[in-house]
Motif scaffolding. Structure first.
Motif, short mmCIF file in Angstrom:
data_model
loop_
_atom_site.label_atom_id
_atom_site.label_comp_id
_atom_site.label_asym_id
_atom_site.label_seq_id
_atom_site.Cartn_x
_atom_site.Cartn_y
_atom_site.Cartn_z
N GLY A 8 -5.94 0.90 5.36
CA GLY A 8 -5.23 0.85 3.35
C GLY A 8 -7.23 0.99 3.10
N THR A 19 -10.28 -2.34 1.14
CA THR A 19 -10.22 -3.27 2.33
C THR A 19 -10.81 -3.27 3.94
N GLN A 69 -3.01 -2.21 -4.97
CA GLN A 69 -3.12 -1.13 -4.71
C GLN A 69 -4.78 -0.78 -5.15
N GLN A 95 1.07 -0.94 0.03
CA GLN A 95 0.05 0.37 -0.59
C GLN A 95 0.68 0.89 0.05
#
Length: 189
Positions: free
Chosen positions: A99, A102, A83, A60
């Motif tokens: 993140g 997620t 990503q 990330q």
């Protein structure tokens, strides 16, 4: 139709890490890393266990812009792939995940995962041998992609669980200059 794919890098004796938990011996060289990037381009969602998630959080933070350095270019390419994908982390011990894209799930539900895969427009990757073992036992994994590093580590976390039988069809294989091999198997039902 999307597939549920278990991709892993392992030692010749079938471990993703050694007895001390180390896996530096599995770090792919540029050729293998570039190949893995190409494998991962069709992944829309990653399903991870806690330990794999903790390792993958690094991606990330990796820059995604183009680079003139070939090693950086390969890493930046993988960072873009990671990503851009959705991530689902299965853990009963993590309080939260960080993140973008997620989310955290407490329990692995094979029926819910099968529904997710059936409705996906891109392939779904399941990673981490403990989580993958649950999916393998449930019979929902469609494909195994195994990268084998020419090293014997003598113990650690096994790539495949004991107590299951899988009939597999080899559909692709490759040898890399550094000795790593790749084998792609369809799970026959």
């Amino acid at each position: 139709m999307a597939r549920l794919i278990y991709t892993t890098i392992a030692s010749l004796d079938g471990y993703v890490n050694d007895a001390a938990g180390g896996f530096q011996w599995a770090a792919p060289d540029r050729e293998v890393h570039s190949f893995v990037n190409d494998l991962e381009r069709d992944i829309g969602t990653y399903l991870c266990g806690r330990r794999l998630h903790e390792v993958m959080v690094y991606w990330q933070t990796v820059p995604t812009e183009d680079s003139d350095d070939p090693d950086d270019a390969v890493e930046h390419d993988y960072a873009r792939i990671w990503q851009a994908a959705e991530k689902v982390v299965y853990s009963r011990t993590l309080e939260a995940v960080s993140g973008p894209r997620t989310r955290l799930e407490r329990d692995f539900d094979p029926a819910a995962v099968a529904t997710l895969v059936a409705s996906a427009d891109r392939d779904v990757s399941i990673g981490g041998p403990t989580l993958a073992a649950e999916a393998l036992r449930a019979g929902i994994v469609d494909e195994l992609r195994l990268l084998t590093v020419p090293v014997v580590v003598g113990g650690g976390t096994r790539i495949l669980p004991d107590g299951i039988r899988l009939d597999l069809e080899l559909i692709e294989h490759r040898r890399f200059a550094g000795g790593t091999t790749y084998a792609r198997y369809a799970v026959t039902r």
